[in-house]
Design a protein around this motif. Sequence first.
Motif, PDB file in Angstrom:
ATOM      1  N   VAL A  14       0.831  -1.199   0.000  1.00  0.00           N
ATOM      2  CA  VAL A  14       0.000   0.000   0.000  1.00  0.00           C
ATOM      3  C   VAL A  14       0.867   1.251   0.000  1.00  0.00           C
ATOM      4  CG1 VAL A  14      -1.921  -1.115   1.202  1.00  0.00           C
ATOM      5  CG2 VAL A  14      -0.193   0.083   2.521  1.00  0.00           C
ATOM      6  N   LYS A  15       0.232   2.396  -0.264  1.00  0.00           N
ATOM      7  CA  LYS A  15       0.924   3.674  -0.180  1.00  0.00           C
ATOM      8  C   LYS A  15       1.223   3.972   1.285  1.00  0.00           C
ATOM      9  CE  LYS A  15      -2.391   5.898  -2.115  1.00  0.00           C
ATOM     10  NZ  LYS A  15      -3.279   6.889  -2.707  1.00  0.00           N
ATOM     11  N   ASP A  16       2.261   4.773   1.528  1.00  0.00           N
ATOM     12  CA  ASP A  16       2.643   5.114   2.900  1.00  0.00           C
ATOM     13  C   ASP A  16       1.494   5.737   3.680  1.00  0.00           C
ATOM     14  OD1 ASP A  16       5.167   4.120   2.509  1.00  0.00           O
ATOM     15  OD2 ASP A  16       6.101   6.078   2.170  1.00  0.00           O
ATOM     16  N   GLU A  17       0.678   6.542   3.019  1.00  0.00           N
ATOM     17  CA  GLU A  17      -0.422   7.217   3.687  1.00  0.00           C
ATOM     18  C   GLU A  17      -1.491   6.234   4.171  1.00  0.00           C
ATOM     19  OE1 GLU A  17      -0.129   8.249  -0.031  1.00  0.00           O
ATOM     20  OE2 GLU A  17       1.758   8.876   0.866  1.00  0.00           O
ATOM     21  N   GLU A  18      -1.539   5.058   3.583  1.00  0.00           N
ATOM     22  CA  GLU A  18      -2.558   4.071   3.932  1.00  0.00           C
ATOM     23  C   GLU A  18      -2.076   3.044   4.953  1.00  0.00           C
ATOM     24  OE1 GLU A  18      -4.007   2.266   0.345  1.00  0.00           O
ATOM     25  OE2 GLU A  18      -4.507   4.173  -0.557  1.00  0.00           O
ATOM     26  N   LEU A  19      -0.827   3.147   5.388  1.00  0.00           N
ATOM     27  CA  LEU A  19      -0.278   2.138   6.292  1.00  0.00           C
ATOM     28  C   LEU A  19      -1.001   2.075   7.635  1.00  0.00           C
ATOM     29  CD1 LEU A  19       3.554   2.271   5.685  1.00  0.00           C
ATOM     30  CD2 LEU A  19       2.064   0.303   5.440  1.00  0.00           C
ATOM     31  N   THR A  20      -1.343   3.211   8.209  1.00  0.00           N
ATOM     32  CA  THR A  20      -1.998   3.207   9.514  1.00  0.00           C
ATOM     33  C   THR A  20      -3.311   2.436   9.454  1.00  0.00           C
ATOM     34  OG1 THR A  20      -0.990   5.322  10.076  1.00  0.00           O
ATOM     35  CG2 THR A  20      -2.907   4.664  11.370  1.00  0.00           C
ATOM     36  N   GLU A  21      -4.146   2.751   8.482  1.00  0.00           N
ATOM     37  CA  GLU A  21      -5.442   2.068   8.359  1.00  0.00           C
ATOM     38  C   GLU A  21      -5.264   0.592   7.996  1.00  0.00           C
ATOM     39  OE1 GLU A  21      -8.466   3.018   9.275  1.00  0.00           O
ATOM     40  OE2 GLU A  21      -7.383   4.756  10.039  1.00  0.00           O
ATOM     41  N   THR A  22      -4.279   0.302   7.166  1.00  0.00           N
ATOM     42  CA  THR A  22      -4.022  -1.086   6.782  1.00  0.00           C
ATOM     43  C   THR A  22      -3.590  -1.906   7.992  1.00  0.00           C
ATOM     44  OG1 THR A  22      -3.422  -0.406   4.545  1.00  0.00           O
ATOM     45  CG2 THR A  22      -2.700  -2.584   5.255  1.00  0.00           C
ATOM     46  N   PHE A  23      -2.717  -1.343   8.820  1.00  0.00           N
ATOM     47  CA  PHE A  23      -2.280  -2.065  10.010  1.00  0.00           C
ATOM     48  C   PHE A  23      -3.420  -2.246  11.005  1.00  0.00           C
ATOM     49  CE2 PHE A  23       1.872  -2.386   8.518  1.00  0.00           C
ATOM     50  CZ  PHE A  23       2.639  -3.105   9.425  1.00  0.00           C
ATOM     51  N   ARG A  24      -4.300  -1.259  11.124  1.00  0.00           N
ATOM     52  CA  ARG A  24      -5.473  -1.423  11.998  1.00  0.00           C
ATOM     53  C   ARG A  24      -6.334  -2.592  11.509  1.00  0.00           C
ATOM     54  NH1 ARG A  24      -6.001   4.599  12.503  1.00  0.00           N
ATOM     55  NH2 ARG A  24      -5.245   4.972  14.606  1.00  0.00           N
ATOM     56  N   LYS A  25      -6.557  -2.618  10.211  1.00  0.00           N
ATOM     57  CA  LYS A  25      -7.353  -3.688   9.611  1.00  0.00           C
ATOM     58  C   LYS A  25      -6.667  -5.042   9.811  1.00  0.00           C
ATOM     59  CE  LYS A  25      -9.820  -4.431   5.299  1.00  0.00           C
ATOM     60  NZ  LYS A  25     -10.013  -3.916   3.942  1.00  0.00           N
ATOM     61  N   TYR A  48      12.659   2.148   5.834  1.00  0.00           N
ATOM     62  CA  TYR A  48      12.063   1.479   6.998  1.00  0.00           C
ATOM     63  C   TYR A  48      11.568   2.496   8.026  1.00  0.00           C
ATOM     64  CZ  TYR A  48      11.518  -1.669  10.927  1.00  0.00           C
ATOM     65  OH  TYR A  48      11.008  -2.365  11.979  1.00  0.00           O
ATOM     66  N   TRP A  49      12.366   3.509   8.318  1.00  0.00           N
ATOM     67  CA  TRP A  49      11.987   4.496   9.331  1.00  0.00           C
ATOM     68  C   TRP A  49      10.724   5.249   8.918  1.00  0.00           C
ATOM     69  CZ3 TRP A  49      11.680   9.427   7.626  1.00  0.00           C
ATOM     70  CH2 TRP A  49      12.400   9.743   6.469  1.00  0.00           C
ATOM     71  N   ASN A  50      10.554   5.501   7.621  1.00  0.00           N
ATOM     72  CA  ASN A  50       9.374   6.195   7.130  1.00  0.00           C
ATOM     73  C   ASN A  50       8.133   5.316   7.299  1.00  0.00           C
ATOM     74  OD1 ASN A  50       7.895   8.245   5.976  1.00  0.00           O
ATOM     75  ND2 ASN A  50       8.335   7.601   3.884  1.00  0.00           N
ATOM     76  N   PHE A  51       8.277   4.052   6.994  1.00  0.00           N
ATOM     77  CA  PHE A  51       7.187   3.110   7.195  1.00  0.00           C
ATOM     78  C   PHE A  51       6.798   3.062   8.672  1.00  0.00           C
ATOM     79  CE2 PHE A  51       7.033  -1.006   9.242  1.00  0.00           C
ATOM     80  CZ  PHE A  51       5.721  -1.341   8.988  1.00  0.00           C
ATOM     81  N   PHE A  52       7.797   2.968   9.540  1.00  0.00           N
ATOM     82  CA  PHE A  52       7.518   2.834  10.975  1.00  0.00           C
ATOM     83  C   PHE A  52       6.830   4.082  11.527  1.00  0.00           C
ATOM     84  CE2 PHE A  52       8.607   2.434  15.495  1.00  0.00           C
ATOM     85  CZ  PHE A  52       8.102   1.172  15.711  1.00  0.00           C
ATOM     86  N   ALA A  53       7.199   5.249  11.029  1.00  0.00           N
ATOM     87  CA  ALA A  53       6.557   6.487  11.471  1.00  0.00           C
ATOM     88  C   ALA A  53       5.065   6.469  11.147  1.00  0.00           C
ATOM     89  CB  ALA A  53       7.230   7.687  10.816  1.00  0.00           C
ATOM     90  N   ASN A  54       4.685   5.891  10.022  1.00  0.00           N
ATOM     91  CA  ASN A  54       3.279   5.833   9.620  1.00  0.00           C
ATOM     92  C   ASN A  54       2.480   4.775  10.377  1.00  0.00           C
ATOM     93  OD1 ASN A  54       3.100   7.874   7.573  1.00  0.00           O
ATOM     94  ND2 ASN A  54       4.379   6.578   6.314  1.00  0.00           N
ATOM     95  N   ALA A  55       3.128   3.709  10.816  1.00  0.00           N
ATOM     96  CA  ALA A  55       2.412   2.599  11.453  1.00  0.00           C
ATOM     97  C   ALA A  55       2.612   2.534  12.966  1.00  0.00           C
ATOM     98  CB  ALA A  55       2.863   1.282  10.814  1.00  0.00           C
ATOM     99  N   ARG A  56       3.413   3.433  13.529  1.00  0.00           N
ATOM    100  CA  ARG A  56       3.801   3.359  14.941  1.00  0.00           C
ATOM    101  C   ARG A  56       2.606   3.339  15.892  1.00  0.00           C
ATOM    102  NH1 ARG A  56       6.796   8.399  16.383  1.00  0.00           N
ATOM    103  NH2 ARG A  56       4.703   9.126  16.008  1.00  0.00           N
TER     104      ARG A  56
END
Length: 125
Positions: A14-25, A48-56
């Motif tokens: 997914v796009k970086d902006e969608e990571l938070t919602e994807t991880f919740r799902k 990796y750090w950018n991904f983690f910032a979005n999903a933290r």
Amino acid sequence: MQPDYRPIIALIYVKDEELTETFRKMFKDVRLLGGKKIVANVISNSEYWNFFANARETILDNLDLGLEIFTWKPNEVDKMIKKIQQYNYKGFITYCSDENKYNMRKILDILPTSMKANMLRDYCK
């Protein structure tokens, strides 16, 4: 009956902006499927750090579940499949954004049949 501690594999494209919602799902799905551990394979060109910032935030809200995270570049799909095959897993779930559906289909096409048989949910149809 003994609890099943085998991990559920998540393939995420997914796009970086969608990571938070994807991880919740993903966490919600794993709980519904009775999973206790997740091996998240995130396919992304971002660091990796950018991904983690979005999903933290979502990760911190679900510390009771075991979690392993791997980030893969789109050209490392073969390495990712080899890594997944090392696990004795319960099954796997796929998540992708609209613009990555075609790429995820190509990845699913090269998966061994034994892995395809263990698909629990496919959100990339």
